[in-house]
Motif scaffolding. Sequence first.
Motif, PDB file in Angstrom:
ATOM      1  N   VAL A   1       0.835  -1.200   0.000  1.00  0.00           N
ATOM      2  CA  VAL A   1       0.000   0.000   0.000  1.00  0.00           C
ATOM      3  C   VAL A   1       0.872   1.253   0.000  1.00  0.00           C
ATOM      4  CG1 VAL A   1      -1.675   1.314   1.353  1.00  0.00           C
ATOM      5  CG2 VAL A   1      -1.987  -1.147   1.030  1.00  0.00           C
ATOM      6  N   GLU A   2       1.942   1.247   0.774  1.00  0.00           N
ATOM      7  CA  GLU A   2       2.846   2.395   0.797  1.00  0.00           C
ATOM      8  C   GLU A   2       3.505   2.629  -0.556  1.00  0.00           C
ATOM      9  OE1 GLU A   2       5.469   1.393   3.962  1.00  0.00           O
ATOM     10  OE2 GLU A   2       4.006   1.861   5.547  1.00  0.00           O
ATOM     11  N   LEU A   3       3.729   1.553  -1.311  1.00  0.00           N
ATOM     12  CA  LEU A   3       4.306   1.687  -2.649  1.00  0.00           C
ATOM     13  C   LEU A   3       3.309   2.262  -3.658  1.00  0.00           C
ATOM     14  CD1 LEU A   3       6.394  -1.599  -3.100  1.00  0.00           C
ATOM     15  CD2 LEU A   3       7.276   0.745  -3.174  1.00  0.00           C
ATOM     16  N   GLY A   4       2.025   2.224  -3.310  1.00  0.00           N
ATOM     17  CA  GLY A   4       1.014   2.777  -4.198  1.00  0.00           C
ATOM     18  C   GLY A   4      -0.033   1.803  -4.681  1.00  0.00           C
ATOM     19  N   PHE A   5       0.018   0.542  -4.239  1.00  0.00           N
ATOM     20  CA  PHE A   5      -0.976  -0.443  -4.655  1.00  0.00           C
ATOM     21  C   PHE A   5      -2.315  -0.167  -3.997  1.00  0.00           C
ATOM     22  CE2 PHE A   5       2.864  -2.599  -5.845  1.00  0.00           C
ATOM     23  CZ  PHE A   5       2.513  -3.417  -6.908  1.00  0.00           C
ATOM     24  N   ARG A   6      -3.363  -0.288  -4.804  1.00  0.00           N
ATOM     25  CA  ARG A   6      -4.717  -0.143  -4.282  1.00  0.00           C
ATOM     26  C   ARG A   6      -5.466  -1.471  -4.287  1.00  0.00           C
ATOM     27  NH1 ARG A   6      -8.464   5.020  -5.819  1.00  0.00           N
ATOM     28  NH2 ARG A   6     -10.001   4.790  -4.152  1.00  0.00           N
ATOM     29  N   TYR A   7      -4.851  -2.491  -4.895  1.00  0.00           N
ATOM     30  CA  TYR A   7      -5.457  -3.812  -4.983  1.00  0.00           C
ATOM     31  C   TYR A   7      -4.528  -4.845  -4.369  1.00  0.00           C
ATOM     32  CZ  TYR A   7      -9.099  -2.060  -8.097  1.00  0.00           C
ATOM     33  OH  TYR A   7     -10.176  -1.379  -8.610  1.00  0.00           O
ATOM     34  N   LEU A   8      -5.055  -5.594  -3.400  1.00  0.00           N
ATOM     35  CA  LEU A   8      -4.322  -6.668  -2.751  1.00  0.00           C
ATOM     36  C   LEU A   8      -5.013  -7.987  -3.074  1.00  0.00           C
ATOM     37  CD1 LEU A   8      -3.885  -5.080   0.817  1.00  0.00           C
ATOM     38  CD2 LEU A   8      -2.265  -4.979  -1.092  1.00  0.00           C
ATOM     39  N   GLU A   9      -4.255  -8.929  -3.621  1.00  0.00           N
ATOM     40  CA  GLU A   9      -4.787 -10.269  -3.848  1.00  0.00           C
ATOM     41  C   GLU A   9      -4.483 -11.105  -2.619  1.00  0.00           C
ATOM     42  OE1 GLU A   9      -5.017 -14.465  -4.892  1.00  0.00           O
ATOM     43  OE2 GLU A   9      -3.274 -13.366  -4.130  1.00  0.00           O
ATOM     44  N   ILE A  10      -5.509 -11.740  -2.053  1.00  0.00           N
ATOM     45  CA  ILE A  10      -5.326 -12.496  -0.819  1.00  0.00           C
ATOM     46  C   ILE A  10      -6.053 -13.829  -0.904  1.00  0.00           C
ATOM     47  CG2 ILE A  10      -5.190 -10.336   0.497  1.00  0.00           C
ATOM     48  CD1 ILE A  10      -7.964 -11.050   1.675  1.00  0.00           C
ATOM     49  N   ASP A  11      -5.721 -14.716   0.025  1.00  0.00           N
ATOM     50  CA  ASP A  11      -6.386 -16.004   0.171  1.00  0.00           C
ATOM     51  C   ASP A  11      -6.984 -16.069   1.575  1.00  0.00           C
ATOM     52  OD1 ASP A  11      -4.985 -17.298  -2.322  1.00  0.00           O
ATOM     53  OD2 ASP A  11      -3.367 -16.506  -1.079  1.00  0.00           O
ATOM     54  N   VAL A  12      -8.114 -16.734   1.720  1.00  0.00           N
ATOM     55  CA  VAL A  12      -8.702 -16.887   3.050  1.00  0.00           C
ATOM     56  C   VAL A  12      -9.087 -18.338   3.300  1.00  0.00           C
ATOM     57  CG1 VAL A  12      -9.511 -14.508   3.249  1.00  0.00           C
ATOM     58  CG2 VAL A  12     -11.011 -16.231   2.236  1.00  0.00           C
ATOM     59  N   ARG A  13      -8.860 -18.760   4.549  1.00  0.00           N
ATOM     60  CA  ARG A  13      -9.243 -20.095   5.012  1.00  0.00           C
ATOM     61  C   ARG A  13      -9.915 -19.966   6.374  1.00  0.00           C
ATOM     62  NH1 ARG A  13      -7.544 -24.462   2.267  1.00  0.00           N
ATOM     63  NH2 ARG A  13      -5.961 -24.143   0.654  1.00  0.00           N
ATOM     64  N   THR A  14     -10.636 -21.013   6.738  1.00  0.00           N
ATOM     65  CA  THR A  14     -11.436 -20.985   7.955  1.00  0.00           C
ATOM     66  C   THR A  14     -10.755 -21.767   9.071  1.00  0.00           C
ATOM     67  OG1 THR A  14     -13.374 -20.998   6.524  1.00  0.00           O
ATOM     68  CG2 THR A  14     -13.758 -21.316   8.871  1.00  0.00           C
ATOM     69  N   ALA A  15     -10.548 -21.097  10.201  1.00  0.00           N
ATOM     70  CA  ALA A  15      -9.982 -21.758  11.375  1.00  0.00           C
ATOM     71  C   ALA A  15     -11.042 -22.628  12.044  1.00  0.00           C
ATOM     72  CB  ALA A  15      -9.448 -20.712  12.347  1.00  0.00           C
ATOM     73  N   ALA A  16     -10.593 -23.462  12.995  1.00  0.00           N
ATOM     74  CA  ALA A  16     -11.498 -24.384  13.677  1.00  0.00           C
ATOM     75  C   ALA A  16     -12.617 -23.655  14.417  1.00  0.00           C
ATOM     76  CB  ALA A  16     -10.705 -25.264  14.642  1.00  0.00           C
ATOM     77  N   CYS A  17     -12.353 -22.426  14.839  1.00  0.00           N
ATOM     78  CA  CYS A  17     -13.341 -21.651  15.582  1.00  0.00           C
ATOM     79  C   CYS A  17     -14.253 -20.839  14.668  1.00  0.00           C
ATOM     80  CB  CYS A  17     -12.632 -20.719  16.561  1.00  0.00           C
ATOM     81  SG  CYS A  17     -11.452 -19.603  15.758  1.00  0.00           S
ATOM     82  N   GLY A  18     -14.048 -20.914  13.352  1.00  0.00           N
ATOM     83  CA  GLY A  18     -14.869 -20.169  12.408  1.00  0.00           C
ATOM     84  C   GLY A  18     -14.270 -18.863  11.946  1.00  0.00           C
ATOM     85  N   THR A  19     -13.143 -18.456  12.526  1.00  0.00           N
ATOM     86  CA  THR A  19     -12.488 -17.208  12.127  1.00  0.00           C
ATOM     87  C   THR A  19     -11.935 -17.331  10.713  1.00  0.00           C
ATOM     88  OG1 THR A  19     -11.874 -16.715  14.415  1.00  0.00           O
ATOM     89  CG2 THR A  19     -10.634 -15.576  12.695  1.00  0.00           C
ATOM     90  N   LEU A  20     -12.115 -16.293   9.916  1.00  0.00           N
ATOM     91  CA  LEU A  20     -11.598 -16.277   8.555  1.00  0.00           C
ATOM     92  C   LEU A  20     -10.181 -15.699   8.589  1.00  0.00           C
ATOM     93  CD1 LEU A  20     -12.866 -17.193   5.920  1.00  0.00           C
ATOM     94  CD2 LEU A  20     -13.498 -14.821   5.453  1.00  0.00           C
ATOM     95  N   VAL A  21      -9.217 -16.510   8.160  1.00  0.00           N
ATOM     96  CA  VAL A  21      -7.791 -16.162   8.261  1.00  0.00           C
ATOM     97  C   VAL A  21      -7.220 -15.967   6.862  1.00  0.00           C
ATOM     98  CG1 VAL A  21      -5.560 -16.899   9.175  1.00  0.00           C
ATOM     99  CG2 VAL A  21      -7.662 -17.578  10.344  1.00  0.00           C
ATOM    100  N   VAL A  22      -6.374 -14.952   6.716  1.00  0.00           N
ATOM    101  CA  VAL A  22      -5.718 -14.681   5.436  1.00  0.00           C
ATOM    102  C   VAL A  22      -4.531 -15.638   5.306  1.00  0.00           C
ATOM    103  CG1 VAL A  22      -4.613 -12.926   4.008  1.00  0.00           C
ATOM    104  CG2 VAL A  22      -6.431 -12.270   5.597  1.00  0.00           C
ATOM    105  N   PHE A  23      -4.701 -16.674   4.472  1.00  0.00           N
ATOM    106  CA  PHE A  23      -3.679 -17.720   4.373  1.00  0.00           C
ATOM    107  C   PHE A  23      -3.925 -18.532   3.112  1.00  0.00           C
ATOM    108  CE2 PHE A  23      -1.260 -21.498   5.736  1.00  0.00           C
ATOM    109  CZ  PHE A  23      -0.148 -20.885   6.303  1.00  0.00           C
TER     110      PHE A  23
END
Length: 272
Positions: free
Chosen positions: A49-71
């Motif tokens: 973001v500091e470099l100037g990017f406005r788009y971040l490509e990410i992955d999400v997975r679900t932890a055992a407790c239901g939390t959505l984690v970026v991974f």
Amino acid sequence: MARRRPEHPPVPYLLNSQPGPLHGRPLAFAHRGADPRRENTMAAFRRAVELGFRYLEIDVRTAACGTLVVFHDETLERATDGVGALSEHTWEQLAALGVGPDREPLVRFEDLLTTWDDVHLNVDLKDAEAVDEFARLVEEHQAHDRVLAASFNDARRHRVARRLTRSVATSGGWLSTALIVLLGPLGLMHWVQERAATVDCVQVPVSQGPIRVVKPAFIRRCHRAGLQVHVWVVDDPARMHRLLDLGVDGLMTDDAEALAEVMAVRSVWPQR
């Protein structure tokens, strides 16, 4: 000189499809934060973001407790100092792990979603359980215009749509993209377009095995169907320039500095 890009249907998430400083310009995506040593961490995202990017490509997975984690990975070993499947750990356990040499902490999707109000997230839903929590958080934070729902599994994209009060941008999964690649040259693009009506873009590699995907004819077919073409993962500046000359609408990279320099030469930069 880059080719003039056609007009695409306006999509709030795709800032190059509507009036503004990015209209008609290619978009730059930081793939997992574009820092492989500490992928999908807040340190990588902040740097992009500091470099100037406005788009971040990410992955999400679900932890055992239901939390959505970026991974990205199903298991923890490659990217962290943990072991086993991410889905078998609670967020409390995952928060104690580290990524990379500096042991950067893992990130909850909700925390990333609320860190910047002008950064757009290209979200790859890596497991079926992620759909409900992703939709809930988008609704809670009214982030419909700042997220794109992506998945190799087209069914997840359809499930997301059914759980939202208004639409979010989407990219085609393996099936819809394969139909464009394989049936488009046979003159069946109209048939394919009817089945990809809810898709706003295709996000593809330059090649898939022996098949060259990103060719001028493929880009023309997608543009005629109103679809943007985003290409991953491109780290070589010369290849970036060649793809932009072909008329692609976005590039994803693991080398944030390289893509920032290319975009500075050819387009509006920074994009924030």
